[in-house]
Design a protein around this motif. Structure first.
Motif, PDB file in Angstrom:
ATOM      1  N   GLU A 192      22.423  65.833 -57.218  1.00  0.00           N
ATOM      2  CA  GLU A 192      22.011  67.116 -57.793  1.00  0.00           C
ATOM      3  C   GLU A 192      20.601  67.461 -57.326  1.00  0.00           C
ATOM      4  N   ASP A 193      19.755  66.449 -57.279  1.00  0.00           N
ATOM      5  CA  ASP A 193      18.384  66.675 -56.811  1.00  0.00           C
ATOM      6  C   ASP A 193      18.304  66.777 -55.289  1.00  0.00           C
ATOM      7  N   GLU A 206      26.603  66.249 -67.734  1.00  0.00           N
ATOM      8  CA  GLU A 206      26.269  67.643 -67.411  1.00  0.00           C
ATOM      9  C   GLU A 206      27.510  68.500 -67.178  1.00  0.00           C
ATOM     10  N   TYR A 247      30.709  64.135 -51.150  1.00  0.00           N
ATOM     11  CA  TYR A 247      29.889  65.058 -50.355  1.00  0.00           C
ATOM     12  C   TYR A 247      30.221  64.928 -48.877  1.00  0.00           C
ATOM     13  N   GLU A 283      22.896  69.295 -53.892  1.00  0.00           N
ATOM     14  CA  GLU A 283      23.211  70.235 -54.963  1.00  0.00           C
ATOM     15  C   GLU A 283      24.213  69.586 -55.888  1.00  0.00           C
ATOM     16  N   LYS A 284      24.419  70.200 -57.036  1.00  0.00           N
ATOM     17  CA  LYS A 284      25.230  69.557 -58.059  1.00  0.00           C
ATOM     18  C   LYS A 284      26.685  69.415 -57.611  1.00  0.00           C
ATOM     19  N   TYR A 285      27.272  68.306 -57.989  1.00  0.00           N
ATOM     20  CA  TYR A 285      28.706  68.079 -57.763  1.00  0.00           C
ATOM     21  C   TYR A 285      29.462  69.244 -58.406  1.00  0.00           C
ATOM     22  N   LEU A 305      25.516  61.076 -59.292  1.00  0.00           N
ATOM     23  CA  LEU A 305      25.620  62.525 -59.525  1.00  0.00           C
ATOM     24  C   LEU A 305      24.222  63.129 -59.663  1.00  0.00           C
ATOM     25  N   SER A 306      23.388  62.412 -60.384  1.00  0.00           N
ATOM     26  CA  SER A 306      22.038  62.909 -60.613  1.00  0.00           C
ATOM     27  C   SER A 306      21.242  62.927 -59.304  1.00  0.00           C
TER      28      SER A 306
END
Ligand code: ZN
Lengths: 284, 670
Positions: B315-316, B284, B374, B319-321, B311-312
């Motif tokens: 994201e869910d 992505e 994160y 929030e997205k990296y 990462l996925s």
């Protein structure tokens, strides 16, 4: 085809004296039950009323074992201590029986073998003990030697850890072949010991070595074949156990029965091996 | 135009296009708007001397005063000095570290260090005489890991201030976390790094103050957000990777220069090794780069798969990296000192090709270290003071993700149906620790002088968060984490900031816990007590009728003749064995099939649920939905009057068979 003849004789002798195999099997059964019962009781008394117990049917429940060990782990110490004692006892008993088995195989008198079996077991007991001790030292030295070779081969600035697995892959087959040689030497020494009934262990070990040297291909071939059977049995046991879905008491019982068949088979194989060694010895 | 001219034109156009693309990519990777306040920014140019194992560097620090204070000093982390002598705080705290130093190095006096040899402020004042080493944590005069600079001109409120310096360092050999071995260099804590200025009201600061701790064995770093523009000049055959992304690559004779830009990060790490293989994949729009040794390339897909799952997931979940790149460094076996460590946009995760696929350490480490992006890179908590706020959160999410994406477990084996889940493994390791009460999670890392730091900040914290999730529910927990993240990303939260978020979010979902969750969090964060509830007993006794003399009866009441149905008093007695108090659901099952879920506030030392009627209790289970993994012994959480011994027979037969197996194997030695 003296190898196959020896093997068949081994089978025949073992079948003829199957009561000895049953005796040895019963010995493993009773002694192991003696250790397993205290463990079972410990679990029953401490956590037997917990609902978590029923999850154990499937197999290992890490959470259960971890919490059990943290809370009641001290109770396991006597169980393990007892296991070691019982295993030592079994070892000594097996030393005793080995003398009996080989004597029975050499003399081969089915009518009067029982008395012979016990008497000769006692007669050779201390010498068999010494023999087992010497060979343990030889086995340890061999292991040490191969470990040294392994250590030297990976020592120094190793490029990467793949060297370790490579060295292991290369060295272990050689170790295996050499260890088989020692096991074989041990078995022939026992036969020579029973046959010649000499006081000094070396008086049997050296003639056995000489015998192996002059009949090397035959005796080594037979031994490798026996070892192959041994591994096949273990592998089959493992694969079959994997096939069982543990969901109920009957599955557990089935798995247990299968494992008992394999214990019996492996013990029989041990005797078949001794029987065939005796036969090859007699062919000389 | 001849064909050659056309070819030439095409080549030129192509060259221009490629250059444009390259610069455009580098440009594209820059953030259009800053994500953080960019308080401490660094321009560094360094030369790595692989012969002398030294770094020589020029560094410009641009500091933006984040407060309305006038600042007269600046502390710097000089962490390579932790390896300067054997009496540093690091060496004295870390037992066994000395054994890592070779006897040869000790005899030859080879120690590592870092020193500033030129330093001027923006007005051109020479500040070299204004530097002194201080030891704010333990007063150890042999420790030189914090350098204090007294400024000649102060930093005025909200103003920008530049300091230029030149420094040199000797790289430690197989130090902990950082250093070199053979030709592998892993460079972290490698430059004079400014402490964090905490204005009054931020974290635990009552007045404006610097936060700059010494280098301790248990802890590593805390840093200020900023932009790092770092040029690394290394021998030409070295492959380099670093935090951020590559903006320039240049040949310089027998050397090569790599310039990396890392924006809105709290630190900068880099690595160099001529033997690395570089594998790049994309997820992505994020470039995932793996630097791996040829002998470990077999596991490259395991890294990428785990990284993409992580990462996925985030994201869910949050929030997205946000960063354009992510670099995974898998060190050679002789670089294991760099372990599994996390730095902005870059982390290390060792692997072995001889490790069978049913041992999932490669995946676990990848998920763990990536989660740190994160928890403590973006939510920049102070790892030295509150390690649980990054390790605990990270361990919590690592276990959660592993159980989702690798349901077979972190270790699985068909024989005996072994499937070791990540959550249970984390819990198990904590409770198997020597002393789970050794100290509160809130203690500074170096206060754990007698061990237990890892167990508490990873294990206890992760299980505490899992228990919090169990109590408040998964949706509420996600809301807590999201709110916490959105409020504090690219900033420095402390535990109170997290507690405030919990107390704000939970009442929106529940009214059963009171006004706040402090009753739980205080015990878990500041306390050391253990949690253990158990079912003591279950009984069903027949209710007897009134017999004998009573008030107002002249004759004794005799047994009645009618065959009334039998009534029982059924009772379940529960114990609280530990000091930790947490409310419990209790599941009670009756012989007629009735199931009741009771609620117990868990406060009293013992409690019972009693019923009268024609049904009998069969089993009782505390915490039937496994909400409270913080409970030390889950086996005693349940009690049944109809025990099913099949499980015990399974252990019995398996144990017996193993012993027999050992016996038969022993017989070969006879
Ligand atoms: Zn971590």
């Amino acid at each position: 085809m003296s190898i196959f003849k020896a093997l068949t004789t081994g089978f025949k002798l073992t079948w003829k004296y199957k009561r000895i195999v049953v005796l040895l099997y019963m010995l493993t059964f009773v002694l192991s039950a003696c250790i397993a019962f205290p463990l079972k009781n410990l679990i029953e008394v401490t956590v037997g009323k917990s609902l978590m117990i029923k999850d154990l049917v499937k197999g290992v429940d890490y959470q259960f074992f971890n919490d059990f060990n943290n809370t009641y782990g001290l109770g396991l110490i006597p169980v393990f201590d007892q296991s070691i004692t019982v295993l030592m006892l079994f070892f000594l008993l097996f030393v005793f029986f080995s003398g009996g088995v080989i004597s029975v195989f050499i003399n081969d008198h089915p009518e009067s073998y029982k008395k012979f079996f016990w008497r000769k077991g006692a007669h050779f007991f201390f010498r068999f003990c010494r023999l087992a001790f010497y060979f343990s030292i030889i086995h340890l030295s061999l292991l040490g030697m191969f470990f040294l070779v392994f250590y030297l081969s990976i020592n120094g600035e190793m490029q990467n850890e793949g060297t370790i697995s490579f060295a292991l892959k290369v060295i272990s087959p050689f170790y295996y072949l050499a260890a088989v040689l020692i096991f074989m030497w041990q078995d022939y020494s026992k036969v020579f010991l029973v046959k010649s009934d000499k006081t000094w262990i070396f008086q049997s070990m050296f003639p056995a070595l000489k015998f192996i040297k002059s009949n090397f291909l035959k005796v080594y071939g037979l031994y490798l074949l026996n070892m192959l059977f041994w591994f096949v049995l273990i592998y089959l046991n493992f694969r079959i156990t994997l096939l069982i879905k543990f969901t109920s008491g009957s599955a557990i019982l089935l798995a247990f029965l299968i494992s008992q068949v394999f214990v019996l088979s492996r013990l029989s194989l041990k005797l078949i091996n001794l029987g065939s060694v005796v036969d090859l010895y007699s062919q000389k | 135009m001849s064909i050659f001219d056309i070819m030439k034109l095409i080549t030129t156009l192509l060259f221009v296009f490629i250059c444009f693309c390259l610069s455009a990519t580098a440009q594209d990777k820059r953030f259009k708007t800053a994500l953080s306040k960019r308080t401490a920014n660094y321009d560094i140019s360094l030369v790595l001397n692989t012969e002398l194992k030294e770094v020589d560097a020029k560094q410009q620090l641009t500091f933006k005063n984040p407060s309305d204070d006038t600042i007269w000093s600046m502390p710097f982390h000089m962490y390579y000095n932790a390896f300067k002598n054997n009496k540093t705080t690091f060496f004295t705290e870390a037992s066994g570290i000395m054994s890592r130093k070779s006897q040869e190095d000790i005899i030859e006096g080879t120690w590592s260090w870092i020193k500033i040899y030129e330093i001027v402020d923006e007005a051109g004042n020479d500040l070299i005489d204004s530097l002194i080493y201080i030891s704010p944590d333990d007063g150890n005069i042999d420790d030189q890991t914090v350098l204090y600079l007294k400024l000649k001109n102060p930093v005025l409120p909200y103003q920008t201030y530049k300091i230029d310096m030149k420094w040199k360092s000797r790289i430690p050999k197989s130090g902990i976390r950082t250093g070199y071995n053979r030709n592998y260099y892993f460079m972290v804590q490698w430059f004079p790094k400014l402490g964090v200025y905490e204005p009054a009201g931020s974290r635990f600061a009552n007045k404006g103050q610097w936060n700059c701790h010494q280098y301790h064995a248990n802890t590593e770093y805390f840093g200020e957000f900023g932009v790092y523009n770092v040029e690394m000049i290394v021998p030409e055959d070295y492959i380099v990777a670093a935090s951020g992304f590559l903006v320039k690559e240049e040949e310089r004779g027998s050397q090569k220069s790599y310039t990396y830009l890392a924006e809105d990060v709290i630190d900068f790490a880099w690595t160099a090794n001529p033997d690395f293989i570089e594998v790049v994949e994309e997820w992505e729009g994020i470039e995932i780069k793996l630097l791996v040794m040829p002998e470990h390339e077999c596991n490259k897909d395991r890294f990428f798969k785990a990284a993409k799952h992580t990462l996925s997931f985030f994201e869910d979940y949050i929030e997205k990296y946000p960063y354009p790149t992510l670099t995974i460094v898998s060190p050679p076996y002789y670089g294991l000192f760099s372990g599994a460590m996390e730095y902005p946009t870059l982390f290390t995760a060792p692997t072995l090709c001889i490790m069978p696929p049913n041992i999932r350490t490669t995946e676990t480490l990848t998920m763990h270290e990536l989660t740190h992006q994160y928890f403590m890179q973006m939510l920049s908590t102070n790892e030295q003071e509150e390690a649980w706020m990054d390790e605990g959160f990270t361990a919590f999410f690592e276990a959660k993700m592993m159980d989702i994406y690798y349901p077979e477990g972190v270790f699985f084996f068909d024989y005996l149906n072994i499937n070791l889940g990540s959550q249970e493994f984390r819990r198990g390791r904590f409770f198997a620790a020597d002393n789970i009460k050794i100290g509160p999670m809130s203690d500074f890392g170096w206060k754990f002088r007698h061990g237990g730091h890892r167990e508490i900040v990873y294990g206890k914290a992760a299980i505490m968060l899992k228990t919090l999730e169990g109590l408040v529910g998964e949706l509420c927990m996600q809301d807590i984490i999201q709110t916490y993240f959105q409020r504090w990303k690219f900033n420095h939260p402390c535990r109170q900031d997290f507690i405030d978020v919990v107390n704000e979010v939970v009442p929106r979902y529940h009214n059963k816990f009171g006004n706040d969750m402090n009753w739980f969090l205080d015990q878990a964060i500041y306390g050391t007590e253990e949690c253990d509830y158990s079912v003591k007993s279950v009984s069903n006794s027949k209710l007897t009728e009134k017999l004998g003399f009573f008030k107002n009866t002249d004759n004794p009441v005799l047994p009645s003749e009618k065959s009334a149905e039998i009534l029982y008093e059924s009772k379940a007695v529960l114990y609280r064995n530990g000091e930790f108090i947490v409310p419990q659901d209790v599941k009670i099952v009756f012989d007629n099939g009735d199931v009741i879920i009771e609620f117990w506030d868990g406060k009293s030392r013992s409690h019972d649920f009693t019923y009268k009627g024609n049904r009998k209790i069969v089993s009782v289970e505390i915490d039937p939905y496994m909400k409270i993994p913080l409970d030390k012994n889950l086996i005693n959480n349940s009690y049944t009057l109809k025990p099913d011994a099949t499980g015990i027979w399974r252990i019995f037969t398996a144990f017996m068979t193993w012993i027999q197996g050992i016996m038969v194997t022993m017989s070969t030695l006879v």
